[in-house]
Scaffold this active site. Structure first.
Site, PDB file in Angstrom:
ATOM      1  N   ASP A 137      36.621  40.628  40.504  1.00 16.80           N
ATOM      2  CA  ASP A 137      35.694  39.584  40.908  1.00 16.80           C
ATOM      3  C   ASP A 137      35.692  38.417  39.924  1.00 16.80           C
ATOM      4  O   ASP A 137      35.627  38.618  38.703  1.00 16.80           O
ATOM      5  CB  ASP A 137      34.285  40.185  40.999  1.00 16.80           C
ATOM      6  CG  ASP A 137      33.227  39.163  41.339  1.00 16.80           C
ATOM      7  OD1 ASP A 137      33.239  38.671  42.474  1.00 16.80           O
ATOM      8  OD2 ASP A 137      32.385  38.857  40.466  1.00 16.80           O
TER       9      ASP A 137
ATOM     10  N   GLU B 115      39.952  37.398  42.518  1.00 14.54           N
ATOM     11  CA  GLU B 115      39.183  36.254  42.977  1.00 14.54           C
ATOM     12  C   GLU B 115      39.159  35.282  41.811  1.00 14.54           C
ATOM     13  O   GLU B 115      38.729  35.641  40.718  1.00 14.54           O
ATOM     14  CB  GLU B 115      37.752  36.633  43.363  1.00 14.54           C
ATOM     15  CG  GLU B 115      36.963  35.420  43.845  1.00 14.54           C
ATOM     16  CD  GLU B 115      35.464  35.620  43.837  1.00 14.54           C
ATOM     17  OE1 GLU B 115      34.780  34.905  44.587  1.00 14.54           O
ATOM     18  OE2 GLU B 115      34.970  36.464  43.074  1.00 14.54           O
TER      19      GLU B 115
END
Length: 587
Positions: free
Chosen positions: A254, A291
């Site tokens: 993330d 990400e």
């Protein structure tokens, strides 16, 4: 880096306990009575206790002042501040012990939140839905973060005990059974992990290991200092732990743009190398995905197998944002970077990966964003029309289905699911679910008020418009509203959408996937009237061609007829509104 340094480990005679607490003067292990740990070098405290078996619960006492769980706890039966439990991972008997995963180019992902995927909200309950995923054409289930968080409900990005799957979803063996059953059906399982911050409640590292953190801040808390060897090891061991003990097939990291990469060699590089060593050792396909708001193309290499410092792919937010602006006309926040010509931005994403490849971003104050990406393989990008962020970070948590007509969505799906990029759906998207996915959490006191007030500030305009209609993230009803509406799958609209998605993914499996290895970007062009064309050179030398009308009006166009039609009907001078046509031309 593959040897475990953190967490309780079972030994032939009992259990070995270790804690890195460089700021502590004394550490006691709390079992029946306090037992002092021996201080070693570099801030380590340790002890071996005979006859301590799996199931034993324990805590650490720091300087006779505060009792804390193990930061590498394998399980927290009583939430983040309760005692940790010793887990025997070797006791689980895998039913698919020979599973080695699937090559990346075979991937079609669905993202899911365990707590809202079923009414029960558990790993065990998810097993009953795996056959649906397989029948749909999904090959990979991606779970939102599982690391133990405070309270009974959370998206997962506020995890504080990275090694412990949250107890609200079941015990560790329940998670293993879900992964095992997925593997028996040919499904890969990926896990979303958060290495950019710790959640705001239940993290005690600052008391006894403050060197975990830098002085800089992320949008969600203090940044983590990966220059410290023990801190870097903590994250890398965690990645290996999920891949080894639970046999996940890959990880999605993330928001890595929020990880301060200080020092000569980045943590991301070292993590990739360590995972690559595990993949080589076990002869498994293991996939690492990022990400990264910075669009750093140099971090990506889909052909590096096993990983040796690079990452297989990146979630392509640019692709989503351009589509969202084109379909909805919304221009707030980061969408303003795509207002000038969203249809041409869609074409750029189809033709070379990122939209922002070094251009100035107005949303980011004019900062240059991204690196050239057209030299990468199309499979280095995970493309999607919806995900947890893009739904949940809206004031109402509403999906595209609540704002865009079915014809437009189906045209976007026919493109997204058949391009050479890796496609991803959000749970329920395959049947056009309208169940919202609002932000929810379960904090208390001042922290709960801070979250609630912060949400109101973020969506001040929406609060002025909708008032009490906006969901309170702390209200249990907000969480309950996000539970997936499986019943709508059996309504007429749900059946028709699901049949369409299954047909598209069947074409992908039959015509696209066998040609993906070695595929390359080609050309993509768009006109302001909504006409879109694109082509890719496939790995077998064939050319994949796309023609689409992404508008409400038919468009005159003399379409090429060479090659084999794989999706869409025939065109005779007019390209119908919201229509998509795919053809394959042999070399």
């Amino acid at each position: 880096m593959n040897g475990r340094q953190f967490g309780a480990r079972l030994t032939p005679d009992g259990t070995s306990f270790r804690l890195w607490a460089p700021a502590a003067k004394r550490v006691d292990l709390l079992l029946v009575k306090p037992l002092p740990l021996q201080r070693g070098v570099d801030g380590w405290f340790s002890t071996d206790i005979a006859d301590v078996k799996a199931g034993t619960r324990y805590k650490f006492r720091i300087d006779d002042e505060i009792d804390v769980p193990d930061p590498a706890s394998a399980f927290q039966p009583d939430d983040v501040s309760g005692p940790s439990e010793v887990i025997d991972h070797a006791s689980y008997r895998w039913r698919a012990p020979d599973w080695r995963g699937r090559p990346w180019h075979e991937t079609s992902v669905i993202e899911a939140h365990v707590g809202t995927f079923t009414p029960e909200g558990t790993c065990s309950a998810m097993i009953g839905k795996l056959d649906h995923l397989v029948a749909t054409g999904i090959t990979a289930l991606e779970l939102m973060p599982l690391a133990d968080f405070a309270g009974q409900r959370n998206w997962g990005y506020d995890g504080v005990l990275w090694y412990a799957p949250d107890s609200v979803y079941g015990r560790p063996d329940d998670l293993k059974a879900l992964i095992d059953e997925a593997h028996l059906r040919g499904l890969m399982v990926f896990l979303d992990v958060v290495y950019n911050h710790f959640g705001p409640e239940g993290n005690y590292l600052g008391r006894y290991a403050p060197s975990f953190f830098t002085e800089s801040q992320t949008p969600w808390g203090s940044a983590i200092d990966y220059r410290v060897p023990q801190v870097r090891a903590f994250a890398i061991e965690n990645a290996l732990y999920w891949l080894r003990e639970y046999r996940f097939d890959g990880l999605r990291l993330d928001a890595v743009h929020a990880i301060p990469e200080l020092g000569e060699i980045s943590m991301l590089h070292d993590l990739s190398v360590a995972v690559g060593n595990l993949a080589a050792e076990t002869r498994r396909h293991i996939h690492l995905v990022l990400e990264n708001d910075d669009n750093t193309a140099s971090l990506l290499d889909v052909n590096e197998d096993p990983p040796r410092g690079k990452y297989r792919a990146q979630w392509n937010d640019d692709y989503h944002h351009a589509w969202h602006v084109w379909l909805t006309g919304e221009t707030q926040g980061y969408y303003r970077d795509y207002v000038k010509s969203p249809i041409r931005d869609i074409a750029r994403a189809l033709g070379s990966g990122f939209v922002y490849q070094g251009e100035a971003s107005m949303h980011r104050g004019g900062r240059l964003r991204g690196e050239p990406s057209g030299q990468l393989a199309p499979t280095a990008f995970v493309n999607f029309l919806q995900n947890h962020d893009q739904i949940g970070n809206r004031a109402l948590g509403d999906r595209l289905e609540s704002n865009v007509g079915a014809g437009a969505i189906e045209a976007a799906l026919a493109i997204t699911l058949l391009t050479p990029a890796i496609p991803m759906l959000f749970m329920g998207e395959e049947w056009g679910s309208k169940a919202p996915f609002p932000f929810f959490c379960d904090f208390e006191g001042d922290l709960a008020d801070a979250v609630r007030n912060g949400r109101r500030k973020e969506f001040a305009g929406a609060y002025a418009k909708y008032g009490d209609e906006l969901p309170d993230p702390l209200d249990p009803l907000t969480f309950q509203s996000a539970i997936l509406d499986w019943g709508s799958r059996n309504e007429q609209a749900g059946r028709e959408r699901l049949a369409l998605v299954r047909d598209i993914l069947a074409v992908r499996r039959r015509e696209i996937v066998p040609r993906l290895a070695g595929a390359a970007f080609g050309d993509a062009h768009a006109a302001d009237n909504g006409l879109l064309t694109a082509s890719w050179r496939m790995g077998d030398g064939a050319t994949l061609r796309l023609l689409a009308n992404l508008s409400d009006q038919a468009i005159e166009h003399q379409a090429e007829t060479a090659g084999t039609k794989i999706w869409g009907g025939e065109i005779s001078g007019l390209v119908p509104r919201w229509s998509v046509f795919w053809r394959l031309e042999a070399r």
